[in-house]
Design a protein around this motif. Structure first.
Motif, short mmCIF file in Angstrom:
data_model
loop_
_atom_site.label_atom_id
_atom_site.label_comp_id
_atom_site.label_asym_id
_atom_site.label_seq_id
_atom_site.Cartn_x
_atom_site.Cartn_y
_atom_site.Cartn_z
N UNK A 278 44.11 39.31 33.88
CA UNK A 278 44.61 38.02 33.39
C UNK A 278 45.60 37.39 34.39
N UNK A 279 46.41 38.21 35.05
CA UNK A 279 47.36 37.69 36.03
C UNK A 279 46.63 37.11 37.23
N UNK A 280 45.64 37.87 37.73
CA UNK A 280 44.87 37.37 38.87
C UNK A 280 44.08 36.11 38.49
N UNK A 281 43.57 36.08 37.27
CA UNK A 281 42.85 34.89 36.81
C UNK A 281 43.79 33.68 36.77
N UNK A 282 45.02 33.90 36.26
CA UNK A 282 45.99 32.80 36.16
C UNK A 282 46.39 32.29 37.53
N UNK A 283 46.59 33.20 38.49
CA UNK A 283 46.96 32.79 39.84
C UNK A 283 45.83 32.00 40.50
N UNK A 284 44.59 32.45 40.27
CA UNK A 284 43.46 31.73 40.84
C UNK A 284 43.34 30.34 40.21
N UNK A 285 43.59 30.24 38.91
CA UNK A 285 43.56 28.93 38.24
C UNK A 285 44.57 27.99 38.88
N UNK A 286 45.78 28.49 39.13
CA UNK A 286 46.82 27.66 39.76
C UNK A 286 46.38 27.19 41.14
N UNK A 287 45.77 28.09 41.89
CA UNK A 287 45.29 27.73 43.24
C UNK A 287 44.25 26.63 43.15
N UNK A 288 43.30 26.79 42.24
CA UNK A 288 42.22 25.81 42.12
C UNK A 288 42.74 24.44 41.65
N UNK A 366 36.26 39.29 44.24
CA UNK A 366 35.81 39.00 45.59
C UNK A 366 36.67 37.91 46.25
N UNK A 367 37.21 36.99 45.45
CA UNK A 367 38.07 35.95 45.99
C UNK A 367 39.28 36.57 46.69
N UNK A 368 39.94 37.51 46.02
CA UNK A 368 41.14 38.13 46.61
C UNK A 368 40.78 39.07 47.75
N UNK A 369 39.71 39.81 47.62
CA UNK A 369 39.26 40.67 48.72
C UNK A 369 38.92 39.82 49.94
N UNK A 371 40.36 37.22 50.93
CA UNK A 371 41.59 36.82 51.61
C UNK A 371 42.15 37.93 52.49
N UNK A 372 41.53 39.11 52.40
CA UNK A 372 42.04 40.24 53.18
C UNK A 372 43.04 41.08 52.42
N UNK A 373 43.14 40.88 51.10
CA UNK A 373 44.05 41.67 50.27
C UNK A 373 43.31 42.92 49.81
N UNK A 374 43.92 44.08 50.04
CA UNK A 374 43.27 45.34 49.70
C UNK A 374 43.37 45.60 48.20
N UNK A 375 42.70 44.73 47.43
CA UNK A 375 42.69 44.84 45.98
C UNK A 375 41.59 45.81 45.56
N UNK A 376 41.95 46.76 44.71
CA UNK A 376 41.00 47.77 44.24
C UNK A 376 41.06 47.85 42.72
N UNK A 377 40.09 48.53 42.16
CA UNK A 377 40.07 48.72 40.72
C UNK A 377 40.35 50.17 40.38
N UNK A 378 41.04 50.37 39.29
CA UNK A 378 41.16 51.71 38.73
C UNK A 378 40.79 51.64 37.26
N UNK A 379 40.45 52.77 36.73
CA UNK A 379 40.09 52.87 35.31
C UNK A 379 41.01 53.91 34.70
#
Length: 652
Positions: A278-288, A366-369, A371-379
Motif C-alpha cells: 500500500x505504501x509503494x502504491x501510494x508513492x507511485x500514485x503521487x508520482x503519476x 517492476x516500476x521500482x526495480x 529505477x534501480x532500487x533493490x526491492x525484493x519480496x518476502x513472505x
C-alpha cells in the motif's frame, strides 16, 4: 551465537560495550534530529526498567505499549524485558473497545503510551479494569490537570528509577540474568482478519535466531540506517527495529510525525527499507499525479525513460548482460529521471528493500526495480517471526516470494496450503491451546492459510491467494480474487478493490477511488464535486473506472488458469473501506467476509443485473460517533475479453 546472548537486554549490553559511541536511535523533534548512542540508550532503558520495578512490575507480567514510533516507546519494550516483564505493543489507532479486549486478554498490569490521545483511550478502555496499576505517558502535553492516581510521566518514572539504582540495581540484574533462550520475549496480536485478534507468544530464541539469519542473508551490519514508521504492534516493525537492529547494531530513525514522514525519509536516506504494498502504491500514485501536472516535454521524457527502465533496469540490477547502448541510455535516464525521482522518494541510498504483507502488483514492483532500487519480496507471518521466504539478490521476480529463509522448511499440502517450520515458529497463542493445536502440529509444522506451490526448476514459492479465498467459479475455472485486485490497484485512481465470484458464473467487484488521484484528475478536467460520495458516482469517473477494469480484464484474459476471473460488472463504493468500520484490519488487509455481509445488498444488485441501487451504510466518525450515509450507486458493465483457444487448451 554465544551462550550469553540469549535475550534482547543481553544484546543491548553487548552493543553498549562494543558500539558505545555509535548512534542507536534518532528522532526528529521541532525540526531537529536528536541522537542517542548505544551507551546512552542503555542508560535510558535501565532508568525506565528500574522505575518499573519500583512501581511494582513483577516478572512475566504483561505491559501494554501504544503510540507512534518514538525512541522512548522502543526503549519501553526493552525496559519491560530488563525488568522481567513481557511487552505487548498494540495498534495506536485501535478503538477503546479493541484496547479493552487486549487489556483483558493479555491480563496487562501497566501501560506505557505516547500522548494524551493514547492516555484518553487507555483510561476509557481500562475504566472497569482493576488490574491496571500504572499508565505511563511519554508526552506530557495536555495532561497537566489529569488527576488519575495511576498516571505517571515517563520522565518522572525514569527519575524514580535513577534514584533507586543503588537499591534496585541488583534486582534488575538478577531479572536480566534469569532470562532463558526459550522464555517469552514479546507478545504480539494478529490482525484479526477472520475474528478476534490472537496473542502470538514469541520467545527470545524466535527473535534472535530470526534476526541473526535474516541479517546474514542480506549482509546487514551496523552501517545500516532505517526509518521506523510502521505500527509498533506489527511483528515486522519489531523484528526490523528491535531484533535486527540489536543484532546488527544499526541505527533506528523515528520521524517527527506521520505528516513529515516523506520529508524525514529523504533526509535520512535509509539503506535498509521495508514498506507494505500500500505504501509503494501510494508513492507511485503521487508520482503519476505529479507527472500528469507537469509540462508536455517533461511528461514525455518521463514516460520515454521509464519505458526503457522497465525493460533493462531489473536486468542491470541483477547483473545480467545488457547491450552497451541500453546501458548508456539507462545512465542518461539515471541522470535525468531515475536519480532525481529516487532522491524525491528518499530511496537514493537503499541497498536492500523489502515489501510483504500482501501481494504487490507486478507492474508496481517492476516500476521500482526499473529505477534501480533493490526491492525484493518476502513472505511471512506473525507466527513465523516474519520470515518464511526471501528473495536472494539476482533471483528477484514479481511473481514469486522467493526461497525458504535460512533455517526454514516448507511443504505444500494436498489441498495446496503452504506449511512451514523454523526457529522462528511461535511458541503458542496466549490462553488459546485449541487454536495453537489447529495451527501448529506436534512436529512443529504451521498452517499458513495461504495456497501456493513451489516451482520445480527454481525452488521459489508462488502464493496464489488466501486458501479460504481461492475457490472455483460455477463454470469450473479457478477463482483467485487477490490476483485481480492487485492488477486493479496498479491504477493510481483505484485505492482498493474487492472481487467476488466463488461459486458464481462470473466475477463482480467493488472499487474505492483514490481521492488524491481522482480529485487531482477532477481539478485538471474541470469536474466539480462536493464530496467523496459525489465524486465517486460522477459519470466521467465511472467511465474512467470502466476503462481501468477493461484494461485489467484484457491482462487477466492472458492467463490460461485465471482468465475466468475477469470482472463482468462493478460498482464504485460511496465510502472508503475503513478499519474503524471493521472492513479492513489494522494492517489494512481486506476483511472479505465482513465486506460481503455488510454490503450484501450491493453484491445482490451486481448479480441481479440492476443498473443502480439505493443503500444506507453505517460509518464510524473520528470521534467515535456512529452515523449513516445514504447513496444511490450506479452499476457498470465491464468489457470482457475472449480467451484464445490455444490458451484454453493449455489450461486444460
Amino acid at each position: 551465537m554465544t551462550e550469553t546472548v540469549v535475550s534482547i537486554p543481553a544484546l543491548l549490553a553487548r552493543n553498549a560495550d562494543r558500539l558505545s559511541g555509535r548512534a542507536a536511535y534518532r528522532e526528529k523533534e521541532f525540526g531537529i534530529w536528536q541522537s542517542w548512542t548505544w551507551a546512552e540508550t542503555r542508560d535510558e532503558i535501565e532508568a525506565l526498567a528500574l522505575g518499573l520495578i519500583d512501581a511494582g512490575l513483577q516478572p512475566r507480567e504483561h505491559v501494554i505499549i501504544s503510540g507512534r514510533n518514538r525512541p522512548g516507546l522502543y526503549w519501553a519494550m526493552v525496559a519491560v524485558q530488563c525488568a522481567g516483564g513481557i511487552p505487548v505493543p498494540i495498534y495506536q489507532d485501535a478503538a477503546p473497545e479493541e484496547i479493552g479486549y487486549q487489556l483483558d486478554h493479555a491480563e496487562a498490569v501497566m501501560a506505557i503510551v505516547g500522548d494524551q490521545e493514547q492516555v484518553d483511550k487507555m483510561m476509557d478502555a481500562a475504566q472497569d479494569n482493576d488490574r491496571i496499576r500504572k499508565i505511563v505517558y511519554l508526552d506530557p502535553r495536555g495532561l497537566r490537570k489529569y488527576d488519575d492516581p495511576r498516571l505517571i510521566a515517563y520522565a518522572d518514572l525514569q527519575d524514580r528509577g535513577r534514584a533507586k539504582r543503588d537499591d534496585l540495581g541488583a534486582e534488575m540484574q538478577t531479572r536480566r540474568d534469569a532470562a532463558q533462550y526459550d522464555d517469552t520475549c514479546i507478545m504480539l496480536y494478529t490482525s484479526g482478519t477472520t475474528g478476534r485478534p490472537k496473542g502470538v507468544v514469541l520467545s527470545n530464541r524466535n527473535i534472535i535466531e530470526t534476526a541473526k539469519a535474516s541479517c546474514d542473508f542480506d549482509n546487514l551490519t551496523e552501517q545500516e540506517e532505517i526509518l521506523a514508521y510502521l505500527p509498533m504492534a506489527w511483528v515486522g516493525d519489531f523484528i526490523f527495529t528491535i531484533g535486527q537492529a540489536y543484532w546488527a547494531g544499526f541505527c533506528v530513525n523515528c520521524p517527527e510525525s506521520p505528516d513529515t514522514m516523506q520529508a524525514d525519509l529523504r533526509e535520512i536516506g535509509p539503506t535498509y527499507y521495508f514498506a507494505p504494498p500500500r505504501v509503494f502504491e501510494g508513492q507511485l500514485t503521487t508520482v503519476m499525479i505529479r507527472m500528469e501536472d507537469s509540462g508536455r516535454l517533461k511528461r514525455g521524457m518521463f514516460h520515454h525513460f521509464m519505458d526503457h527502465a522497465q525493460k533493462v533496469g531489473p536486468k542491470i540490477l541483477d547483473g545480467e548482460i545488457v547491450s552497451a547502448w541500453d546501458r548508456l541510455k539507462y545512465r542518461i535516464g539515471e541522470a535525468m529521471v531515475y536519480g532525481p525521482l529516487k532522491n524525491t522518494l528518499g530511496f537514493s541510498r537503499i541497498r536492500v528493500g523489502y515489501t510483504a504483507g500482501e501481494a504487490i502488483g507486478p507492474e508496481i514492483f517492476d516500476f521500482y526495480r526499473g529505477l534501480g532500487i533493490n526491492l525484493k519480496q518476502l513472505y511471512g507471518q506473525t507466527e513465523a517471526t516474519v520470515f518464511i521466504t526471501q528473495q536472494p539478490d539476482s533471483q528477484v521476480r514479481s511473481d514469486t516470494v522467493g526461497v525458504p529463509s535460512p533455517g526454514v522448511e516448507i511443504r505444500i499440502a494436498e489441498n495446496g496450503e503452504v506449511y512451514y517450520r523454523s526457529p522462528g515458529t511461535f511458541v503458542e497463542y496466549f490462553k488459546n491451546p485449541e487454536s495453537t493445536a489447529d495451527t501448529k502440529d506436534s512436529e512443529g509444522w504451521v498452517a499458513t492459510g495461504d495456497a501456493g506451490f513451489i516451482e520445480d526448476d527454481t525452488g521459489h514459492l508462488r502464493i496464489i491467494d488466501r486458501a479460504k479465498d481461492v475457490g472455483k467459479l460455477a463454470t469450473g475455472g479457478m477463482f483467485a480474487p487477490k490476483y485481480v485486485e492487485n492488477k486493479l490497484k496498479f491504477f493510481p485512481n483505484i485505492l482498493e478493490a474487492v472481487v467476488f465470484g466463488a461459486g458464481r458464473d462470473n466475477c463482480m467487484a467493488f472499487l474505492n477511488i483514490d481521492l488524491n488521484a481522482v480529485g487531482n484528475w477532477a481539478e485538471r478536467n474541470n469536474v466539480s464535486y462536493g464530496s467523496y460520495q459525489e465524486l465517486s458516482q460522477h459519470p466521467k469517473v465511472l467511465e474512467m473506472m470502466a476503462e481501468h477494469v477493461a484494461e485489467t480484464n484484457e491482462s487477466v484474459a492472458q492467463d490460461p488458469m485465471l482468465s475466468g476471473c475477469q470482472v463482468h460488472r462493478f460498482c464504485v463504493l460511496h465510502k472508503q473501506l475503513d478499519a474503524d468500520d471493521g472492513e479492513l484490519t489494522r494492517t489494512q488487509k481486506v476483511r472479505r467476509k465482513v465486506i460481503g455481509e455488510k454490503f450484501e445488498d450491493l453484491v445482490g444488485a451486481l448479480y441481479e443485473g440492476k443498473d443502480e441501487i439505493y443503500t444506507e451504510t453505517e460509518v464510524t466518525y473520528e470521534d467515535g460517533r456512529k452515523g449513516k450515509i445514504k447513496a444511490t450507486l450506479r452499476i457498470v458493465d465491464a468489457k470482457v475479453f475472449p480467451v484464445r483457444s490455444d490458451m484454453r487448451e493449455a489450461a486444460e
